[in-house]
Write an enzyme that holds these catalytic residues in place. Structure first.
Site, short mmCIF file in Angstrom:
data_model
loop_
_atom_site.label_atom_id
_atom_site.label_comp_id
_atom_site.label_asym_id
_atom_site.label_seq_id
_atom_site.Cartn_x
_atom_site.Cartn_y
_atom_site.Cartn_z
NE ARG A 189 -1.75 1.86 3.51
CZ ARG A 189 -1.54 1.57 4.79
NH1 ARG A 189 -2.13 0.53 5.35
NH2 ARG A 189 -0.72 2.32 5.52
CG HIS B 275 -5.99 2.41 6.58
ND1 HIS B 275 -6.13 1.12 6.10
CD2 HIS B 275 -7.14 2.71 7.23
CE1 HIS B 275 -7.33 0.66 6.45
NE2 HIS B 275 -7.96 1.61 7.12
CE1 TYR C 3 1.40 2.31 8.43
CE2 TYR C 3 0.29 3.89 9.84
CZ TYR C 3 0.36 3.20 8.65
OH TYR C 3 -0.60 3.38 7.68
#
Length: 378
Positions: A259, A263, A272
């Site tokens: 990805r 998100h 992260y």
């Protein structure tokens, strides 16, 4: 029928037919899908990426409430739609908008749910695409049910059910695999392993050798494939769909992808993961990989590439124009399509809403009484 354990185990490494530089990994050219299929796939990926870019802009303009981008996962999105026939079903997640578009659903309707419209935004039966599923894995048992029903009716339809790596930790995933295996439902479970369940990396989700291995415990054959290699995806997914259609039961395919963006627009991915990690995956871009191969093989030139870009821009324009239209909602739609015969509770709730709406309407003596009603609004 008992399936041999050896037939259930995936390859030790993800299947790859084109390396990140677009070079074939096999000496035999016949190992690759047909040139027309690859060109069609590249056109689909170019459109999918432009669609992702346009949808992200619409979020910033306030035309979409949220958008979970599949930027970087276009090969998985396009391949999932491309391997299906018209009689087959696609069960997407909230991130699989590009797959629904590749399946032929109007992009404006695909984004209806993410805009905040009152239903899924499109007719699932028109293109045999189930509504986008926001809760993780809940669509998988539904997909198995549709596949089982098709088998009972003697139809040859196959269901391809998409999910992410995070969904494999949900109970619905395991229940769906078990039910599908016991009833030999013609369903292909396609896991897009994009390495993160929102902010949780794969290493914190599972200790299995691969997500494809999770089918073994249910008697479901699994395979893992490079999810940024459209050629490999078409090969592996086509084979899985073929086995399911031939009566060999459910199949599990894991596509290893990434990805590239956050998100959703509400996420800060820098919290992260680092830039080095993202850059390493950017070098494996599925569009650049297939473009390089097709140009090297003399199958793609600037004119054809420009035609792909033009088609993608037309779809982006259609999406932009459709989402920029203000729609006047009818509150009664909340009750109109729940049941063919409304329940007493729905009738009571509708009456309450109608009463509230009538109180908000101006009286005949108040200014603005002659303004168009909801029914008159364009």
């Amino acid at each position: 029928m008992v399936i041999s354990e050896d037939l259930m185990l995936p390859s030790r490494e993800p299947v790859m037919l084109l390396d990140p530089d677009g070079r074939p990994t096999a000496d035999d050219p016949a190992a690759l899908p047909a040139a027309d299929d690859l060109l069609r796939g590249l056109a689909g990926m170019v459109t999918a990426r432009r669609f992702n870019e346009q949808a992200s802009v619409l979020v910033r303009q306030g035309r979409l409430a949220v958008y979970p981008s599949s930027y970087g996962q276009e090969a998985c999105q396009v391949a999932a739609a491309q391997v299906l026939t018209e009689e087959d079903w696609l069960f997407p997640t909230y991130r699989d908008t590009a797959a629904a578009v590749a399946r032929g659903v109007d992009p404006v309707e695909v984004l209806g749910l993410l805009k905040g419209d009152w239903h899924s935004g499109y007719d699932p039966y028109e293109r045999r695409v189930a509504p986008l599923a926001t809760p993780l894995a809940t669509q998988l048992p539904h997909a198995v049910g549709v596949a089982h029903a098709a088998r009972l009716r003697g139809e040859s339809a196959v269901v391809l059910a998409m999910c992410g790596d995070g969904a494999t930790s949900e109970g619905d995933f395991h229940e769906a695999l078990n039910f599908a295996a016991v009833f030999r439902a013609p369903v292909v479970f396609f896991v897009q392993n994009n390495q993160y369940a929102i902010s949780v990396p794969l290493s914190r989700q599972t200790v299995a050798p691969s997500l494809a291995h999770k089918g073994v415990g249910y008697g479901v054959p699994g395979e893992q494939v490079d999810g940024n290699d459209l050629a490999a995806l078409l090969s592996v997914l086509s084979a899985a769909v073929g086995r399911a259609r031939a009566g060999e039961g459910p199949q599990l395919v894991e596509g290893r992808t990434y990805r590239m963006q956050a998100h959703t627009n509400a996420d800060d991915a820098t919290r992260y993961r680092g830039d080095d990690e993202v850059a390493a995956w950017a070098a494996k871009d599925p569009l650049l990989r297939l473009d390089a191969y097709l140009r090297g093989a003399g199958l793609l030139d600037d004119a054809r590439a420009a035609a792909h870009a033009d088609a993608a821009e037309r779809l982006a324009r259609h999406t932009r124009d459709g989402l920029n239209i203000d729609v006047v909602p009818d509150p009664e739609d909340l009750f109109r399509f729940v049941y063919s015969k409304p329940t007493p509770q729905l009738v009571e709730q509708l009456a309450l809403v109608q009463d509230e709406l009538s109180r908000d309407e101006p009286s005949r003596d108040e200014p603005g009484r002659d303004e168009p009603s909801r029914e008159d609004a364009p």
